[in-house]
Write a protein that holds these residues in place. Structure first.
Motif, PDB file in Angstrom:
ATOM      1  N   ALA A 185      29.529  38.118  44.044  1.00 35.47           N
ATOM      2  CA  ALA A 185      29.934  38.727  42.767  1.00 35.47           C
ATOM      3  C   ALA A 185      30.043  40.248  42.911  1.00 35.47           C
ATOM      4  N   ILE A 186      29.122  40.837  43.662  1.00 35.73           N
ATOM      5  CA  ILE A 186      29.115  42.309  43.807  1.00 35.73           C
ATOM      6  C   ILE A 186      30.374  42.771  44.538  1.00 35.73           C
ATOM      7  N   ILE A 187      30.680  42.070  45.633  1.00 31.28           N
ATOM      8  CA  ILE A 187      31.847  42.469  46.436  1.00 31.28           C
ATOM      9  C   ILE A 187      33.145  42.246  45.647  1.00 31.28           C
ATOM     10  N   SER A 188      33.091  41.363  44.659  1.00 31.50           N
ATOM     11  CA  SER A 188      34.268  41.079  43.828  1.00 31.50           C
ATOM     12  C   SER A 188      34.378  42.040  42.650  1.00 31.50           C
ATOM     13  N   ASP A 189      33.432  42.986  42.559  1.00 37.43           N
ATOM     14  CA  ASP A 189      33.405  43.900  41.407  1.00 37.43           C
ATOM     15  C   ASP A 189      33.307  43.154  40.085  1.00 37.43           C
ATOM     16  N   ALA A 190      32.574  42.059  40.097  1.00 35.15           N
ATOM     17  CA  ALA A 190      32.414  41.265  38.868  1.00 35.15           C
ATOM     18  C   ALA A 190      31.527  42.022  37.885  1.00 35.15           C
ATOM     19  N   MET A 191      31.680  41.702  36.593  1.00 34.83           N
ATOM     20  CA  MET A 191      30.839  42.381  35.597  1.00 34.83           C
ATOM     21  C   MET A 191      29.372  41.969  35.805  1.00 34.83           C
TER      22      MET A 191
END
Ligand code: FPP
Ligand code: MG
Length: 341
Positions: A200-206
């Motif tokens: 999620a972090i690498i995907s720039d997820a909220m």
């Protein structure tokens, strides 16, 4: 956490349960891509590093952690080209920890093969673990993402604490369930949670989605270790890929024995406790304790609890709308409960 749509989720879970046999086969393309990366990037100037690495990494691993990372990226709509390469970070760290764990446990078999410590000795196995851990970090820093690296390094710190806590409680037949849960959460679940959170972090997820995936991984990870410790009492070496009854012989208290001791009637409990305290246990003694654990209802209770953790993991994904990727994550967490090895 936002509740997306409860009725849809129940429906999804029911449909998924019907088709467990194909739950893992459907991930073949992911496994192939992960394995290709592991094969391609695993190189070293030192032949021994490669020999031990290939033996250990390219054996019969489940690739659960890299797969969870990939699916977590996909559910956050990230399909960057280096995704599979990044996923290997989690396999490298996991394998490094197993190399070290096998030295601590004096293990003989890992992933259906003789363990590295048996083939090359303890020194080489520990050093190979150091190499794989460093390899993971060298891939990780290239991402140039501090929150990603922070999550990763915090996870390995907690894993190591969990392992040291377990070590400190060797021979401790009074270990409580709370202490056991603290150990398995740290040594196993935190890395599985990090694999999902890092996706999620690498995907720039909220932030909400990062937390949802972190919690999904944490609960699935706890279920994973509950089942691992249960299979140690119920499986066979051929199916499990490592000897069974190992925890008892390593003087490691796990939930099946904690529950068994709490359920036995007084006379039987005293007998088992005195066998456990005896430093010269025979094969018959081990068999006696194993039989008590297998036949008192503790294992069914643990399986139900593990299912509860998987259900909770599923709930943690409610912030995400229904999609094939979401179903894949749910399938994978369910497989953790249904697996035989
Ligand atoms: C296997 O558990 C071991 C772990 C889940 C974690 C081991 C962690 C470390 C050695 C510390 C961290 C190390 C690094 C390199 C970051 P188990 O013994 O219950 O499973 P098993 O039956 O497969 O041996
Ligand atoms: Mg072990």
């Amino acid at each position: 956490m936002k509740c997306y749509n409860e009725s849809i989720d129940k429906d999804i879970v029911n449909r998924i349960m019907e088709s467990d046999a194909s739950n893992i086969a459907r991930f073949k393309n992911h496994f192939d891509a992960i394995n290709r990366e592991l094969t391609q990037i695993f190189d070293s100037r030192v032949p021994l590093v490669e020999d031990i690495g290939k033996h250990t990494l390219l054996g019969d691993g489940k690739r659960l952690r890299p797969l969870l990372f990939v699916l977590s990226c996909h559910i956050c709509h990230c399909h960057r080209p280096d995704l599979y390469r990044l996923s290997t970070i989690f396999e490298y760290i996991h394998t490094a920890s197993l190399l070290h764990d096998d030295v601590l446990d004096n293990a003989e078999i890992r992933r259906k093969r003789p363990s590295a410590n048996q083939v090359w000795g303890n020194h080489a196995a520990v050093l190979e673990g150091d190499f794989l851990y460093s390899k993971a970090l060298s891939i990780g820093v290239r991402v140039n993402n501090i929150p990603f690296l922070t999550r990763l390094t915090e996870a390995t710190l907690r894993m190591t604490e969990g392992q040291i806590l377990e070590f400190a409680h060797t021979h401790d037949w009074n270990l409580t369930k709370d202490q056991y849960m603290e150990i398995i959460t740290a040594k196993t679940a935190v890395l599985i949670s990090a694999a999902c959170a890092c996706g999620a972090i690498i995907s720039d997820a909220m932030a909400e989605h990062q937390e949802s995936l972190a919690q999904f991984g944490l609960h699935a990870g706890i279920a994973f270790q509950l089942i691992d410790d249960l299979l140690d009492y119920t499986s066979s070496e051929r199916v499990f890929g490592k000897p069974v009854g190992k925890d008892l012989r390593e003087e490691k208290m796990t939930l099946p024995l904690i529950y068994t001791l709490s359920q036995l009637e007084t006379g039987e409990k005293k007998r088992v406790e005195s066998l456990l305290q005896n430093p010269g246990k025979t094969d018959d003694d081990y068999q006696y304790v194993m039989d008590r654990v297998r036949h008192n209802g503790a294992l069914g209770r643990i399986r139900n609890e593990a299912q509860g953790y998987v259900d909770h993991a599923t709930d943690c994904l409610k912030a995400f709308p229904d999609s094939e990727i979401k179903r894949d994550l749910i399938r994978l967490s369910q497989h953790i409960i249904d697996r035989e090895n």
